[in-house]
Scaffold this motif. Structure first.
Motif, PDB file in Angstrom:
ATOM      1  N   ARG A  66      38.851  35.307  25.401  1.00 36.83           N
ATOM      2  CA  ARG A  66      39.896  35.870  26.670  1.00 36.83           C
ATOM      3  C   ARG A  66      40.631  34.785  27.041  1.00 36.83           C
ATOM      4  N   SER A  67      40.577  33.628  26.708  1.00 41.63           N
ATOM      5  CA  SER A  67      41.624  32.498  27.159  1.00 41.63           C
ATOM      6  C   SER A  67      42.466  31.921  26.311  1.00 41.63           C
ATOM      7  N   ASP A  68      43.718  31.701  26.596  1.00 46.40           N
ATOM      8  CA  ASP A  68      44.753  31.301  25.508  1.00 46.40           C
ATOM      9  C   ASP A  68      44.816  29.815  25.642  1.00 46.40           C
ATOM     10  N   LEU A  69      45.385  29.202  24.476  1.00 46.51           N
ATOM     11  CA  LEU A  69      45.727  27.698  24.085  1.00 46.51           C
ATOM     12  C   LEU A  69      47.050  27.542  24.695  1.00 46.51           C
ATOM     13  N   ASP A  70      47.049  26.849  25.886  1.00 48.98           N
ATOM     14  CA  ASP A  70      48.453  26.299  26.314  1.00 48.98           C
ATOM     15  C   ASP A  70      48.798  24.904  25.947  1.00 48.98           C
ATOM     16  N   LEU A  71      50.071  24.655  25.373  1.00 48.69           N
ATOM     17  CA  LEU A  71      50.464  23.217  24.971  1.00 48.69           C
ATOM     18  C   LEU A  71      51.737  23.094  25.825  1.00 48.69           C
ATOM     19  N   LEU A  72      52.030  21.920  26.118  1.00 50.31           N
ATOM     20  CA  LEU A  72      53.398  21.363  26.285  1.00 50.31           C
ATOM     21  C   LEU A  72      53.813  20.120  25.575  1.00 50.31           C
TER      22      LEU A  72
END
Length: 272
Positions: A66-72
């Protein structure tokens, strides 16, 4: 007193405490994070200054599937279109390979922009307080500490009135796709809840990334709009493809929130 301050996401001196850490990453998501780390190095090499995780995965609240992988990612120079194409390809590959994540997204900036004066209370704050170091030298070392004040509120979310016309265009473009509308409901619900929270953040005197806690903090000061934001918080976690929800965001909740935000905190400083 100090215990109460810490509970609201502040350190004993009243500054926003950095949320998330690599140690909090749930076991199920660690292979995806490791793959992202290694592939970022392969993709950008010595041009990469630093990389960060943000969102529910480093906070330890991510849900499998359900959760996404967020990158900066911070590059040593301004990103090129080729760099952005590479980031999009990386996101697609991670999403296909790791079923435990529901999408991946990589934000790409130059080191200079993240440390620039215009971004000091927007992207700079985001890196220093909401991002968890994954690779390279931590830019937070070159950024100030932040309090939950009106300046921070204005510079982070004081641009809602500019976003609403674009949101209407995106809603029209997604009219024939239930999945596209579902993703828009998720995105816009979260954005509105966070904006509503930062509207009251200085009075609440704290920070949280929990959507439900944000909605409750807002409702304490604007009870007449409380139920709308509680529903938006729920849709931020469990979105539907209901166009009526999207329409209410751009025709009712959004315009009211933008007007009230400008009245209380002013409008976000224009960027170059």
């Amino acid at each position: 007193m100090a215990e109460n301050v810490r509970r609201r996401g502040l350190d004993p001196q009243g500054f926003i405490a950095r949320e998330g850490s690599l140690g909090r990453i749930p076991h199920a998501f660690r292979p995806a994070v490791a793959a992202a780390r290694d592939r970022l190095l392969d993709l950008y090499g010595t041009r990469l200054h630093s990389a960060y995780l943000y969102g529910s995965i480093p906070r330890g609240t991510a849900r499998v599937g359900r959760s996404d992988l967020d990158l900066l990612v911070a590059l040593r120079e301004e990103p090129t279109e080729t760099d952005r194409d590479g980031a999009r390809a990386l996101d697609e590959a991670l999403d296909k390979e790791f079923r435990q994540i529901d999408g991946a997204g990589t934000l790409l900036f130059s080191r200079a922009r993240l440390l620039s004066e215009p971004e000091r209370y927007d992207l700079g704050w985001f890196v220093a307080c909401l991002c968890t170091p994954l690779l390279g030298e931590d830019l937070a070392e070159d950024l100030p500490r932040y309090r939950p004040d009106s300046l921070l509120a204005r510079e982070t979310n004081g641009d809602l009135s500019l976003l609403l016309p674009r949101w209407r265009e995106r809603i029209d473009a997604a009219n024939d796709s239930d999945e596209a509308r579902r993703r828009l409901v998720r995105f816009m619900s979260r954005h509105l809840v966070r904006t509503a929270f930062t509207l009251v953040m200085p009075r609440w005197n704290g920070w949280t990334s929990d959507l439900h806690e944000m909605a409750e903090a807002f409702a304490a000061y604007y009870p007449a709009r409380g139920e709308q934001l509680r529903k938006a918080a729920a849709l931020g976690h469990e979105p539907t493809g209901d166009r009526a929800d999207l329409t209410s965001y751009v025709d009712d909740v959004g315009p009211w929130l933008a007007e009230e935000y400008a009245r209380v905190h002013g409008v976000k400083t224009a960027r170059p």
